[in-house]
Design a protein around this motif. Structure first.
Motif, short mmCIF file in Angstrom:
data_model
loop_
_atom_site.label_atom_id
_atom_site.label_comp_id
_atom_site.label_asym_id
_atom_site.label_seq_id
_atom_site.Cartn_x
_atom_site.Cartn_y
_atom_site.Cartn_z
N TRP A 90 40.39 44.22 49.94
CA TRP A 90 39.53 43.99 50.96
C TRP A 90 38.64 45.22 51.23
CZ3 TRP A 90 44.57 42.81 50.64
CH2 TRP A 90 45.03 41.16 51.03
N HIS A 91 37.63 45.16 51.56
CA HIS A 91 36.48 46.09 51.88
C HIS A 91 35.88 45.88 53.31
CE1 HIS A 91 32.67 48.27 51.92
NE2 HIS A 91 33.39 49.27 51.73
N ASP A 92 36.14 46.58 54.55
CA ASP A 92 35.66 46.38 55.76
C ASP A 92 36.33 45.34 56.38
OD1 ASP A 92 34.10 48.59 55.85
OD2 ASP A 92 32.18 47.68 55.51
N GLY A 93 37.43 45.01 55.99
CA GLY A 93 38.30 43.77 56.35
C GLY A 93 37.88 42.53 56.06
N GLU A 94 37.03 42.59 54.81
CA GLU A 94 36.39 41.46 54.23
C GLU A 94 37.13 41.22 52.76
OE1 GLU A 94 32.52 39.20 52.46
OE2 GLU A 94 32.23 40.96 54.15
N LEU A 95 37.71 39.91 52.51
CA LEU A 95 38.26 39.97 51.31
C LEU A 95 37.22 39.93 49.98
CD1 LEU A 95 41.18 39.09 49.88
CD2 LEU A 95 40.54 36.68 50.03
N VAL A 96 37.46 40.78 49.03
CA VAL A 96 36.41 40.66 47.98
C VAL A 96 37.18 40.55 46.72
CG1 VAL A 96 35.09 42.41 49.13
CG2 VAL A 96 37.13 43.36 47.68
N LEU A 97 38.39 40.37 46.49
CA LEU A 97 38.95 40.08 45.29
C LEU A 97 40.51 39.31 45.48
CD1 LEU A 97 38.91 40.02 42.11
CD2 LEU A 97 40.21 42.26 42.27
N ARG A 98 40.75 38.09 44.83
CA ARG A 98 42.24 37.86 44.85
C ARG A 98 42.39 37.00 43.55
NH1 ARG A 98 44.00 35.52 50.52
NH2 ARG A 98 45.17 37.42 50.41
N ASN A 99 42.69 37.45 42.49
CA ASN A 99 43.14 36.75 41.32
C ASN A 99 44.72 37.35 40.77
OD1 ASN A 99 40.16 36.93 41.56
ND2 ASN A 99 40.51 35.26 40.22
N LEU A 100 45.00 36.53 39.74
CA LEU A 100 46.14 36.96 39.14
C LEU A 100 45.89 37.21 37.70
CD1 LEU A 100 49.24 36.80 39.01
CD2 LEU A 100 49.26 34.34 38.61
N PHE A 101 46.45 38.46 37.27
CA PHE A 101 46.28 39.02 36.15
C PHE A 101 47.59 39.28 35.31
CE2 PHE A 101 42.64 40.07 38.76
CZ PHE A 101 41.65 39.70 37.93
N HIS A 102 47.36 39.18 33.69
CA HIS A 102 48.78 39.67 33.17
C HIS A 102 48.38 40.74 32.04
CE1 HIS A 102 52.62 38.81 31.35
NE2 HIS A 102 52.15 39.31 30.16
N ALA A 103 49.09 41.59 32.05
CA ALA A 103 48.85 42.72 30.93
C ALA A 103 49.95 42.79 30.09
CB ALA A 103 48.60 44.19 31.67
N HIS A 104 49.87 42.40 28.88
CA HIS A 104 51.02 42.49 27.71
C HIS A 104 51.66 43.93 27.65
CE1 HIS A 104 50.30 38.33 26.88
NE2 HIS A 104 49.20 38.66 26.41
N SER A 105 50.80 44.93 27.59
CA SER A 105 51.33 46.47 27.54
C SER A 105 51.63 46.89 28.85
CB SER A 105 50.07 47.22 27.19
OG SER A 105 48.95 47.18 28.07
N GLY A 106 51.25 46.24 30.26
CA GLY A 106 51.43 46.76 31.34
C GLY A 106 50.68 47.59 31.98
N ASP A 107 49.60 47.96 31.04
CA ASP A 107 48.40 48.74 31.43
C ASP A 107 47.30 47.96 31.74
OD1 ASP A 107 46.80 50.78 32.07
OD2 ASP A 107 47.31 52.26 30.42
N LEU A 108 46.95 47.46 32.97
CA LEU A 108 45.82 46.51 33.07
C LEU A 108 44.51 47.34 33.29
CD1 LEU A 108 44.80 43.56 33.67
CD2 LEU A 108 45.32 43.96 35.99
N MET A 109 43.43 47.01 32.77
CA MET A 109 42.14 47.28 33.09
C MET A 109 41.10 46.57 33.45
SD MET A 109 40.10 50.55 33.11
CE MET A 109 40.85 51.63 32.03
N LEU A 110 40.80 46.42 34.78
CA LEU A 110 39.72 45.41 34.88
C LEU A 110 38.33 46.18 34.89
CD1 LEU A 110 41.39 43.77 38.16
CD2 LEU A 110 41.44 43.22 35.55
N LYS A 111 37.56 45.77 34.05
CA LYS A 111 35.96 46.21 34.09
C LYS A 111 35.23 45.44 35.16
CE LYS A 111 32.42 48.63 32.31
NZ LYS A 111 31.61 48.38 33.39
N ILE A 112 34.86 46.17 36.14
CA ILE A 112 34.20 45.65 37.17
C ILE A 112 32.83 45.45 37.22
CG2 ILE A 112 33.91 45.48 39.85
CD1 ILE A 112 36.85 44.89 39.19
N VAL A 113 32.19 44.32 37.09
CA VAL A 113 30.67 44.22 37.19
C VAL A 113 30.42 43.73 38.81
CG1 VAL A 113 28.53 43.07 36.35
CG2 VAL A 113 30.51 43.41 34.94
N PRO A 114 29.90 44.75 39.64
CA PRO A 114 29.64 44.34 41.02
C PRO A 114 28.80 43.55 41.12
CG PRO A 114 29.72 46.89 40.61
CD PRO A 114 29.61 46.23 39.34
N LYS A 115 28.84 42.26 41.97
CA LYS A 115 28.20 41.29 42.13
C LYS A 115 28.17 41.10 43.59
CE LYS A 115 26.56 40.33 37.77
NZ LYS A 115 25.05 40.30 37.45
N ASP A 116 26.94 40.80 44.26
CA ASP A 116 27.13 40.26 45.78
C ASP A 116 27.21 38.68 45.54
OD1 ASP A 116 26.97 40.12 48.36
OD2 ASP A 116 24.78 40.64 48.28
#
Length: 462
Positions: A90-116
């Protein structure tokens, strides 16, 4: 089919509720990375590391934005493999992301491309995990996500629910799901020019909470003031972990403003102790003033805020000429602590002792976990402070500069002993060490000589 039904049940659960009663409540502090306290996973204690980038949002940082998560064994430090992360943000009380991810190594890297875009239009570039439909995974656990995240500076609330660990097919029952909460900030820089005595000085304010507005400089008072948006609703503040950090950077060439002590105010209330800290060390060309306002400070301020107030207002100006006494403590690791205080203060006064930590090269050590002890000339312990956590001793100084107020009962000789437990966000112990010195308190302080290291420090430093 069993996995698909389970996934559907879990998604329904989390779309209806933001928190579970079994959540692991962590205390976010508005940093850009954080290590959250561990939760129990069977016979293991596992902690979560979370980081967002960039620390400050500028045109130059566009395209280099990411969110990193790593679940690790709190005892061994080993990364826990095959972790399923359900991430809500959430940012400023607004939901901006809600997703499920799986990292086989346990170390998850989300490369964010900011989009309005709306949160339901988020695009994830990855593969669906067969064992947990709806969970995204990718080669090397690096997943590209187009989402309305890191579009703007400010405070982001991340809620991370752990659905499973150790192997792909291990999906937790509802009662075993653990939740971590983190509040991390993306800073905003406001560049300003100050004119004084016919000269112009490039000054800036770095806000780690929200955008700066209404910047002013009063030449007659040599006073800098600025504001930022803030919601003073007390119930909202009670329900969130809030920390406000502002940096005022002024060039040292502005001699009329540069001093060793400053007076600050937040919403008209004078700052005390560590609420306003001067860092003259990190940049040889700039004096950096840190406003560090925690949740308790904000709640106290909220009691005096007038209805309709929508900003948090800051002021800072040089204090009257202050003469400083200072002395150093050499720690056996090679680190150094510098302690300074107002020489006009003496016995019977509450004296703010400013403690700064440095590595052997003279660079400021940050995120220092430390403890201290003060004894009188007869060896009587007057104060001993190693923090509030008996399981993990240490007072945290994020900027490597801290202020401890103490009242010395009489004039005379005293001894202070310091220990560094760890430092840096990676919890390094490179400069873990102990050291001490004696000094004199009278009408004006005076540095003195070394004392023997007491046993309590040796035991706590192990």
């Amino acid at each position: 089919m069993r996995y698909r039904k389970l996934a559907a049940i879990l998604f329904s659960l989390f779309l209806l509720s933001q928190t579970l009663s079994l959540s692991n409540n962590a205390y976010g502090d508005g940093l850009t990375e954080e290590r959250l306290p561990p939760a129990s996973f069977g016979n293991r204690q596992a902690a979560l590391y979370i980081k967002i980038n960039p620390p400050i949002l500028t045109q130059d940082t566009v395209g280099d934005t990411y969110l990193q998560l790593k679940l690790y064994d709190a005892n061994t430090g080993q990364t826990v493999p095959h972790v399923s992360y359900f991430i809500s943000a959430w940012h400023d009380g607004e939901l901006v992301l809600r997703n499920l991810f799986h990292a086989h190594s346990g170390d998850l890297m989300l490369k964010i491309v900011p989009k309005d875009i709306p949160v339901n239009k988020v695009v994830v570039y990855g593969d669906e995990l067969p064992q947990l439909p709806g969970a995204w995974t990718a080669f090397n656990d690096r997943i590209d996500v187009h989402a309305p995240v890191l579009l703007e500076s400010g405070l982001y609330h991340f809620e991370i629910k752990i659905f499973g660990i150790d192997y792909d097919k291990n999906i937790f029952a509802e009662s075993d799901i653990k939740t971590f909460n983190s509040w991390l900030s993306v800073g905003d820089i406001s560049h300003q020019q100050i004119t004084y005595g016919g000269k112009t000085y490039d000054t800036s304010v770095v806000s780690y909470y929200d955008r700066i507005s209404d910047f002013k400089f009063d030449q007659a008072k040599k006073l800098i003031s600025f504001s930022m948006p803030f919601n003073w609703d007390a119930e909202r503040i009670e329900d969130q972990q809030i920390f406000v950090h502002q940096e005022v950077r002024v060039p040292k060439t502005f001699k009329e403003f540069t001093t060793t002590a400053y007076d600050g105010k937040v919403n008209g209330i004078p700052t005390v102790g560590r609420q306003l800290i001067l860092d003259p060390y990190s940049d040889e060309n700039m004096s950096i003033l840190h406003f560090l306002i925690n949740k308790d400070d904000i709640l106290n301020m909220a009691k005096t805020v007038k209805p309709g107030m929508t900003t948090m207002n800051f002021e800072v100006a040089p204090a009257s000429a202050v003469s400083k006494n200072s002395f150093e403590i050499k720690l056996d690791s090679g680190a150094t602590a510098k302690i300074s205080y107002d020489s006009h203060l003496g016995a019977g006064n509450s004296i703010p002792l400013q403690i700064s930590f440095f590595d052997p090269s003279g660079q400021l050590l940050k995120f220092v976990s430390y403890g201290f002890r003060i004894e009188d000339g007869a060896g009587k312990v007057l104060i001993e402070n190693v923090g509030d956590n008996p399981q993990r001793p240490g007072i945290m100084s994020t900027e490597g500069i801290d202020i401890q107020d103490f009242t010395f009962p009489t004039a005379g000789n005293y001894k202070i002993t310091l220990v560094i437990y760890e430092h840096g966000l990676d919890q390094s112990r490179k400069y873990t060490g102990i050291g001490n010195t004696s000094f004199t308190i009278g009408k004006s302080g005076q540095a003195a000589t070394d004392y023997q290291i007491p046993s309590w420090i040796k035991n706590n430093a192990k």
